[in-house]
Design a protein around this motif. Structure first.
Motif, PDB file in Angstrom:
ATOM      1  N   UNK A 183       0.770  -1.308   0.105  1.00  0.00           N
ATOM      2  CA  UNK A 183       0.015  -0.072  -0.094  1.00  0.00           C
ATOM      3  C   UNK A 183       0.707   1.303  -0.132  1.00  0.00           C
ATOM      4  N   UNK A 184       2.360   1.435   0.495  1.00  0.00           N
ATOM      5  CA  UNK A 184       2.969   2.515   0.393  1.00  0.00           C
ATOM      6  C   UNK A 184       2.919   3.029  -0.979  1.00  0.00           C
ATOM      7  N   UNK A 185       2.944   2.124  -1.913  1.00  0.00           N
ATOM      8  CA  UNK A 185       2.834   2.734  -3.257  1.00  0.00           C
ATOM      9  C   UNK A 185       1.842   3.634  -3.883  1.00  0.00           C
ATOM     10  N   UNK A 186       0.792   3.226  -3.343  1.00  0.00           N
ATOM     11  CA  UNK A 186      -0.734   4.081  -3.523  1.00  0.00           C
ATOM     12  C   UNK A 186      -0.586   5.115  -2.689  1.00  0.00           C
ATOM     13  N   UNK A 187      -0.128   4.981  -1.336  1.00  0.00           N
ATOM     14  CA  UNK A 187      -0.248   6.191  -0.507  1.00  0.00           C
ATOM     15  C   UNK A 187       0.808   7.418  -1.014  1.00  0.00           C
ATOM     16  N   UNK A 188       2.028   6.813  -1.553  1.00  0.00           N
ATOM     17  CA  UNK A 188       3.038   7.712  -2.082  1.00  0.00           C
ATOM     18  C   UNK A 188       2.265   8.851  -3.049  1.00  0.00           C
ATOM     19  N   UNK A 189       1.487   8.117  -3.975  1.00  0.00           N
ATOM     20  CA  UNK A 189       1.020   8.911  -5.182  1.00  0.00           C
ATOM     21  C   UNK A 189       0.029  10.098  -4.438  1.00  0.00           C
ATOM     22  N   UNK A 190      -0.938   9.548  -3.528  1.00  0.00           N
ATOM     23  CA  UNK A 190      -1.922  10.544  -2.857  1.00  0.00           C
ATOM     24  C   UNK A 190      -0.968  11.531  -2.016  1.00  0.00           C
ATOM     25  N   UNK A 197       5.244  15.490   0.025  1.00  0.00           N
ATOM     26  CA  UNK A 197       6.190  14.534   0.470  1.00  0.00           C
ATOM     27  C   UNK A 197       5.568  13.277   1.122  1.00  0.00           C
ATOM     28  N   UNK A 198       6.378  12.122   1.231  1.00  0.00           N
ATOM     29  CA  UNK A 198       5.750  10.994   1.902  1.00  0.00           C
ATOM     30  C   UNK A 198       6.855  10.290   2.895  1.00  0.00           C
ATOM     31  N   UNK A 199       6.489   9.557   3.818  1.00  0.00           N
ATOM     32  CA  UNK A 199       7.465   8.711   4.543  1.00  0.00           C
ATOM     33  C   UNK A 199       7.211   7.450   4.215  1.00  0.00           C
ATOM     34  N   UNK A 200       7.884   6.564   3.739  1.00  0.00           N
ATOM     35  CA  UNK A 200       7.560   5.171   3.509  1.00  0.00           C
ATOM     36  C   UNK A 200       8.118   4.226   4.712  1.00  0.00           C
ATOM     37  N   UNK A 201       7.022   3.251   4.990  1.00  0.00           N
ATOM     38  CA  UNK A 201       7.454   2.176   5.879  1.00  0.00           C
ATOM     39  C   UNK A 201       8.109   1.173   5.335  1.00  0.00           C
ATOM     40  N   UNK A 202       8.310   1.197   3.920  1.00  0.00           N
ATOM     41  CA  UNK A 202       8.902   0.077   3.253  1.00  0.00           C
ATOM     42  C   UNK A 202      10.519   0.712   2.850  1.00  0.00           C
ATOM     43  N   UNK A 203      11.616   0.145   3.169  1.00  0.00           N
ATOM     44  CA  UNK A 203      13.025   0.591   2.923  1.00  0.00           C
ATOM     45  C   UNK A 203      13.350   0.997   1.531  1.00  0.00           C
ATOM     46  N   UNK A 204      14.238   1.832   1.250  1.00  0.00           N
ATOM     47  CA  UNK A 204      14.825   1.997   0.002  1.00  0.00           C
ATOM     48  C   UNK A 204      15.490   0.809  -0.402  1.00  0.00           C
ATOM     49  N   UNK A 205      15.396   0.456  -1.653  1.00  0.00           N
ATOM     50  CA  UNK A 205      15.995  -0.877  -2.026  1.00  0.00           C
ATOM     51  C   UNK A 205      15.302  -2.075  -2.019  1.00  0.00           C
ATOM     52  N   UNK A 206      14.058  -1.886  -1.333  1.00  0.00           N
ATOM     53  CA  UNK A 206      13.125  -3.081  -1.190  1.00  0.00           C
ATOM     54  C   UNK A 206      12.347  -3.392  -2.435  1.00  0.00           C
ATOM     55  N   UNK A 207      12.640  -4.356  -3.532  1.00  0.00           N
ATOM     56  CA  UNK A 207      11.738  -4.172  -4.545  1.00  0.00           C
ATOM     57  C   UNK A 207      10.811  -5.319  -4.581  1.00  0.00           C
ATOM     58  N   UNK A 208       9.669  -4.698  -5.005  1.00  0.00           N
ATOM     59  CA  UNK A 208       8.331  -5.739  -4.981  1.00  0.00           C
ATOM     60  C   UNK A 208       7.787  -5.522  -6.414  1.00  0.00           C
ATOM     61  N   UNK A 209       6.866  -6.625  -6.985  1.00  0.00           N
ATOM     62  CA  UNK A 209       6.377  -6.515  -8.163  1.00  0.00           C
ATOM     63  C   UNK A 209       5.050  -5.677  -8.043  1.00  0.00           C
ATOM     64  N   UNK A 242       5.734  -4.684 -13.502  1.00  0.00           N
ATOM     65  CA  UNK A 242       7.033  -3.976 -13.001  1.00  0.00           C
ATOM     66  C   UNK A 242       7.629  -4.257 -11.810  1.00  0.00           C
ATOM     67  N   UNK A 243       8.934  -4.384 -11.523  1.00  0.00           N
ATOM     68  CA  UNK A 243       9.689  -4.705 -10.328  1.00  0.00           C
ATOM     69  C   UNK A 243      10.141  -3.257  -9.801  1.00  0.00           C
ATOM     70  N   UNK A 244       9.659  -2.965  -8.685  1.00  0.00           N
ATOM     71  CA  UNK A 244      10.103  -1.464  -8.301  1.00  0.00           C
ATOM     72  C   UNK A 244      10.409  -1.246  -6.849  1.00  0.00           C
ATOM     73  N   UNK A 245      11.224  -0.309  -6.419  1.00  0.00           N
ATOM     74  CA  UNK A 245      11.339   0.298  -4.926  1.00  0.00           C
ATOM     75  C   UNK A 245      10.747   1.579  -4.674  1.00  0.00           C
ATOM     76  N   UNK A 246      10.744   1.975  -3.595  1.00  0.00           N
ATOM     77  CA  UNK A 246      10.281   3.482  -3.302  1.00  0.00           C
ATOM     78  C   UNK A 246      11.079   4.262  -4.021  1.00  0.00           C
ATOM     79  N   UNK A 247      12.337   4.420  -4.031  1.00  0.00           N
ATOM     80  CA  UNK A 247      12.985   5.517  -4.821  1.00  0.00           C
ATOM     81  C   UNK A 247      12.555   5.411  -6.156  1.00  0.00           C
ATOM     82  N   UNK A 248      12.381   4.333  -6.849  1.00  0.00           N
ATOM     83  CA  UNK A 248      11.884   4.450  -8.440  1.00  0.00           C
ATOM     84  C   UNK A 248      10.588   4.989  -8.486  1.00  0.00           C
TER      85      UNK A 248
END
Length: 315
Positions: A183-190, A197-209, A242-248
């Protein structure tokens, strides 16, 4: 598909799927159900209140409308399921078992989603194969593996035409996040639109589909319309865009909002779930057996998400 019953219709997938199904198959041929009326609008089509753990009620509604297809979406998602594991098992497995029994009784085709959560830390992390080790460490993952096996059983034992997809994280502007690890990915857009700005609960470099919801909706429909003779895997097709992390995601957002800021904080529960999942999965079986093809990559999805959210959110 002619008459379709959708459970969990007011959830993240159901909200958009019901609307799309009604466009294709006729508004009166899609019966939306959920445990409460939130998000269901009688003026836009038929809806019924349904607790999926009540098998008789599910049977009665399916029989009332003479449905030939059940799309069973009602479930607790990963983070919520980890907080309420007994409820998650009761709802996720009890509801699925009822849907299978109704499908067997009324000769319905059944779709139910699985997830990349069905994999675990011993699964190959990169280009995860269609058929591989599945030893998940979350209750959500355990219920998804169990669901895959249960659907296989009903297909082989009773001839129920069961079908399913292992969804990655799904990103949508229509419905709010529903308690998933991605859900962090959806929240980031909102938050990009609302706060910059957004503060992610998933670490940088954590890739998920991940996948944009329009691709997920079309994949469900395409799979359900596929010739049964072409399907070898049926209940657990790997699928991803796609396989992406928060920074992408942040980088893609900054093409539209240059000053967008991304920070991080620790959420041990959701991070542990994310770390147990693959970094990327192999979707080739879906492409070969029923022609899956995602239309949205990260940049195209970001363009569409921000465009729609900008017109909906009050900044």
């Amino acid at each position: 598909m002619h008459k379709i019953l959708v459970t969990g219709a007011s959830g993240q997938i159901g909200t958009e799927l019901v609307a799309r199904l009604r466009q294709i198959y006729n508004i009166d041929h899609v019966i939306a159900t959920d445990i409460k009326a939130d998000g269901l609008n009688e003026s836009s089509g038929i809806y019924e209140i349904l607790d999926v753990t009540d098998g008789q009620a599910m049977h009665d509604i399916a029989n009332k409308y003479q449905v030939d297809t059940i799309i069973h979406l009602a479930a607790l998602l990963s983070a919520t399921a980890e907080a309420k594991p007994l409820l998650a098992w009761h709802l996720n497995m009890g509801g699925l078992l009822n849907a299978l029994e109704v499908s067997k009784s009324l000769n319905c085709r059944l779709f139910t989603p699985s997830s990349i959560a069905a994999f675990g830390p011993t699964t190959p992390k990169n280009n995860t194969p269609q058929d591989t080790m599945q030893r998940p460490t979350s209750m959500y993952g355990v219920s998804k593996v169990s669901g895959e096996l249960l659907c296989d059983y009903y297909y082989h034992k009773f001839g129920v035409d069961t079908r399913g997809l292992r969804f990655p994280g799904l990103i949508s502007y229509t419905a709010p996040p529903g308690g998933g690890t991605t859900d962090y990915a959806v929240e980031m857009f909102y938050e990009a639109i609302a706060k910059g700005s957004y503060t992610s609960y998933i670490k940088q470099g954590t890739f998920m589909d991940m996948m944009y919801m329009p691709d997920a909706i079309e994949a469900i429909i395409k799979l359900m319309e596929a010739d049964a003779s072409s399907l070898k895997h049926r209940n657990a097709f790997n699928i991803s865009a796609m396989s992406i992390d928060p920074e992408m995601i942040a980088t893609a957002i900054r093409k539209h909002i240059p000053d967008f800021k991304l920070g991080y904080y620790s959420d041990p529960v959701r991070q542990a779930i994310a770390d147990s999942w693959p970094d990327s999965i192999d979707s080739s079986a879906s492409k070969e057996e029923w022609g899956f093809q995602a239309a949205y990559d990260l940049d195209k999805m970001t363009d569409d998400m921000l465009s729609h959210l900008a017109s909906r959110l009050v900044v």
